[in-house]
Scaffold this motif. Structure first.
Motif, PDB file in Angstrom:
ATOM      1  N   ALA A   1      43.985  39.831  53.309  1.00  0.00           N
ATOM      2  CA  ALA A   1      42.037  38.871  53.362  1.00  0.00           C
ATOM      3  C   ALA A   1      41.846  38.456  52.228  1.00  0.00           C
ATOM      4  O   ALA A   1      41.404  37.124  51.613  1.00  0.00           O
ATOM      5  N   THR A   2      42.506  39.116  50.795  1.00  0.00           N
ATOM      6  CA  THR A   2      41.504  38.981  49.301  1.00  0.00           C
ATOM      7  C   THR A   2      42.613  38.383  48.837  1.00  0.00           C
ATOM      8  O   THR A   2      42.269  37.710  47.710  1.00  0.00           O
ATOM      9  N   TYR A   3      43.586  38.643  49.107  1.00  0.00           N
ATOM     10  CA  TYR A   3      44.719  37.058  48.236  1.00  0.00           C
ATOM     11  C   TYR A   3      44.175  36.156  47.791  1.00  0.00           C
ATOM     12  O   TYR A   3      44.300  35.817  46.805  1.00  0.00           O
ATOM     13  N   PRO A   4      44.059  35.111  49.024  1.00  0.00           N
ATOM     14  CA  PRO A   4      43.268  33.915  48.191  1.00  0.00           C
ATOM     15  C   PRO A   4      42.061  33.673  47.492  1.00  0.00           C
ATOM     16  O   PRO A   4      42.346  32.781  46.450  1.00  0.00           O
ATOM     17  N   HIS A   5      42.153  34.248  47.898  1.00  0.00           N
ATOM     18  CA  HIS A   5      40.395  34.958  46.857  1.00  0.00           C
ATOM     19  C   HIS A   5      40.740  35.517  45.121  1.00  0.00           C
ATOM     20  O   HIS A   5      39.814  34.517  44.713  1.00  0.00           O
ATOM     21  N   LEU A   6      41.551  35.457  45.370  1.00  0.00           N
ATOM     22  CA  LEU A   6      42.367  36.651  43.816  1.00  0.00           C
ATOM     23  C   LEU A   6      42.719  35.002  42.783  1.00  0.00           C
ATOM     24  O   LEU A   6      42.308  35.106  42.129  1.00  0.00           O
ATOM     25  N   VAL A   7      43.441  33.946  43.486  1.00  0.00           N
ATOM     26  CA  VAL A   7      43.771  33.206  43.846  1.00  0.00           C
ATOM     27  C   VAL A   7      42.554  31.928  43.067  1.00  0.00           C
ATOM     28  O   VAL A   7      43.127  31.935  41.741  1.00  0.00           O
ATOM     29  N   ARG A   8      41.888  32.047  44.074  1.00  0.00           N
ATOM     30  CA  ARG A   8      41.282  30.657  43.716  1.00  0.00           C
ATOM     31  C   ARG A   8      39.692  30.835  42.878  1.00  0.00           C
ATOM     32  O   ARG A   8      39.848  30.908  41.645  1.00  0.00           O
ATOM     33  N   ASN A   9      39.911  32.399  42.129  1.00  0.00           N
ATOM     34  CA  ASN A   9      39.212  33.329  40.981  1.00  0.00           C
ATOM     35  C   ASN A   9      39.262  32.892  40.009  1.00  0.00           C
ATOM     36  O   ASN A   9      38.970  33.306  39.379  1.00  0.00           O
ATOM     37  N   GLN A  10      40.934  33.229  39.889  1.00  0.00           N
ATOM     38  CA  GLN A  10      41.299  33.205  38.785  1.00  0.00           C
ATOM     39  C   GLN A  10      41.160  34.637  37.840  1.00  0.00           C
ATOM     40  O   GLN A  10      41.350  35.392  36.408  1.00  0.00           O
ATOM     41  N   ARG A  11      40.648  35.424  38.326  1.00  0.00           N
ATOM     42  CA  ARG A  11      40.244  36.131  38.153  1.00  0.00           C
ATOM     43  C   ARG A  11      40.086  37.845  38.783  1.00  0.00           C
ATOM     44  O   ARG A  11      39.403  37.657  39.834  1.00  0.00           O
ATOM     45  N   PHE A  12      39.949  39.112  38.272  1.00  0.00           N
ATOM     46  CA  PHE A  12      40.187  40.465  39.389  1.00  0.00           C
ATOM     47  C   PHE A  12      39.887  41.692  38.286  1.00  0.00           C
ATOM     48  O   PHE A  12      39.944  41.136  37.366  1.00  0.00           O
ATOM     49  N   ALA A  13      39.592  42.236  39.486  1.00  0.00           N
ATOM     50  CA  ALA A  13      39.570  43.927  38.396  1.00  0.00           C
ATOM     51  C   ALA A  13      40.647  44.434  39.416  1.00  0.00           C
ATOM     52  O   ALA A  13      40.282  44.326  40.528  1.00  0.00           O
ATOM     53  N   ILE A  14      41.094  45.613  38.076  1.00  0.00           N
ATOM     54  CA  ILE A  14      41.928  46.574  38.932  1.00  0.00           C
ATOM     55  C   ILE A  14      41.571  48.003  38.998  1.00  0.00           C
ATOM     56  O   ILE A  14      40.763  47.787  37.895  1.00  0.00           O
ATOM     57  N   HIS A  15      40.936  49.081  39.593  1.00  0.00           N
ATOM     58  CA  HIS A  15      40.176  50.372  39.387  1.00  0.00           C
ATOM     59  C   HIS A  15      40.899  51.160  39.624  1.00  0.00           C
ATOM     60  O   HIS A  15      41.243  51.156  40.569  1.00  0.00           O
ATOM     61  N   ILE A  16      41.787  51.840  38.616  1.00  0.00           N
ATOM     62  CA  ILE A  16      42.232  53.215  38.532  1.00  0.00           C
ATOM     63  C   ILE A  16      41.881  54.485  39.404  1.00  0.00           C
ATOM     64  O   ILE A  16      40.971  54.403  38.665  1.00  0.00           O
ATOM     65  N   LEU A  17      41.940  54.655  40.403  1.00  0.00           N
ATOM     66  CA  LEU A  17      41.151  55.751  41.114  1.00  0.00           C
ATOM     67  C   LEU A  17      40.681  56.883  40.859  1.00  0.00           C
ATOM     68  O   LEU A  17      42.258  57.674  39.637  1.00  0.00           O
ATOM     69  N   ALA A  18      39.513  57.306  40.604  1.00  0.00           N
ATOM     70  CA  ALA A  18      39.796  58.916  40.452  1.00  0.00           C
ATOM     71  C   ALA A  18      39.995  60.557  41.320  1.00  0.00           C
ATOM     72  O   ALA A  18      39.699  59.524  41.852  1.00  0.00           O
ATOM     73  N   ALA A  19      40.747  61.378  40.893  1.00  0.00           N
ATOM     74  CA  ALA A  19      40.420  61.726  41.740  1.00  0.00           C
ATOM     75  C   ALA A  19      39.802  62.477  43.175  1.00  0.00           C
ATOM     76  O   ALA A  19      40.424  62.259  44.039  1.00  0.00           O
ATOM     77  N   ASP A  20      38.994  61.898  42.803  1.00  0.00           N
ATOM     78  CA  ASP A  20      37.527  62.026  44.549  1.00  0.00           C
ATOM     79  C   ASP A  20      36.984  60.685  44.809  1.00  0.00           C
ATOM     80  O   ASP A  20      36.330  61.223  45.652  1.00  0.00           O
ATOM     81  N   GLN A  21      37.817  59.898  45.006  1.00  0.00           N
ATOM     82  CA  GLN A  21      37.141  58.908  45.299  1.00  0.00           C
ATOM     83  C   GLN A  21      38.457  57.780  46.519  1.00  0.00           C
ATOM     84  O   GLN A  21      38.619  56.762  46.773  1.00  0.00           O
ATOM     85  N   GLN A  22      39.176  59.410  47.305  1.00  0.00           N
ATOM     86  CA  GLN A  22      40.023  58.676  48.079  1.00  0.00           C
ATOM     87  C   GLN A  22      39.806  58.954  49.762  1.00  0.00           C
ATOM     88  O   GLN A  22      39.694  57.183  49.895  1.00  0.00           O
ATOM     89  N   ASP A  23      37.592  58.419  49.901  1.00  0.00           N
ATOM     90  CA  ASP A  23      37.096  57.280  50.541  1.00  0.00           C
ATOM     91  C   ASP A  23      37.297  56.345  50.146  1.00  0.00           C
ATOM     92  O   ASP A  23      37.007  55.163  51.857  1.00  0.00           O
TER      93      ASP A  23
END
Length: 166
Positions: free
Chosen positions: A61-83
């Motif tokens: 569901a996110t894919y069309p928004h990525l293309v429409r916005n032409q920008r995004f943030a990639i978060h490399i998750l910390a060890a305690d962010q499994q949730d």
């Protein structure tokens, strides 16, 4: 030419043998609400210009928004962010409504506590079977110290920071 057929279950198990980091990719929908997905299909691509790639499912569901916005943030998750990883891996529009996030100067929704955040503009998009291959040009980096979350053999694990210098 002979058609070779690989069993999808065997392929999935084979790919699970390769440990990967866990990332969450975020952008905004048309109502300025945070949307995103959990991705282990992420990699650096180029130093000059600084490029990374991430591969959302075409059914995301996110894919069309990525293309429409032409920008995004990639978060490399910390060890305690499994949730957090599990929240973004789930389906449904309200999966992230209670999460703590803020807006960056570049117009990307940023999640709190990630080990590293790469803010990108969409540089190129390619077909990749049942996924898209999105190449992002890195515009800003925000790094923190600490361990990261890894995905291996279907499980997420904490990877502590090594004391050995590379």
């Amino acid at each position: 030419m002979t058609q070779i057929t690989v069993d999808p279950t065997d392929f999935r198990k084979a790919m699970a043998e390769f440990p990967s980091g866990v990332t969450v990719v975020t952008t905004l929908d048309e109502n300025n609400a945070v949307v995103g997905f959990t991705a282990s299909a992420f990699s650096s691509l180029s130093m000059e210009p600084p490029l990374v790639l991430v591969c959302p499912a075409l059914t995301s569901a996110t894919y069309p928004h990525l293309v429409r916005n032409q920008r995004f943030a990639i978060h490399i998750l910390a060890a305690d962010q499994q949730d957090l990883a599990m929240a973004f891996a789930s389906k449904g529009a309200d999966k992230v409504s209670a999460l703590d996030w803020g807006m960056s100067d570049l117009g990307n929704p940023l999640l709190k506590g990630a080990s590293c955040v790469l803010e990108c503009t969409l540089w190129r998009e390619y077909e990749g079977g049942d996924h898209a291959i999105l190449i992002g040009q890195v515009q800003r980096i925000d790094r923190a110290e600490g361990g990261v979350l890894l995905y291996h053999r279907g499980k997420m694990t904490n990877h502590a920071v090594s004391e050995i210098a590379a």
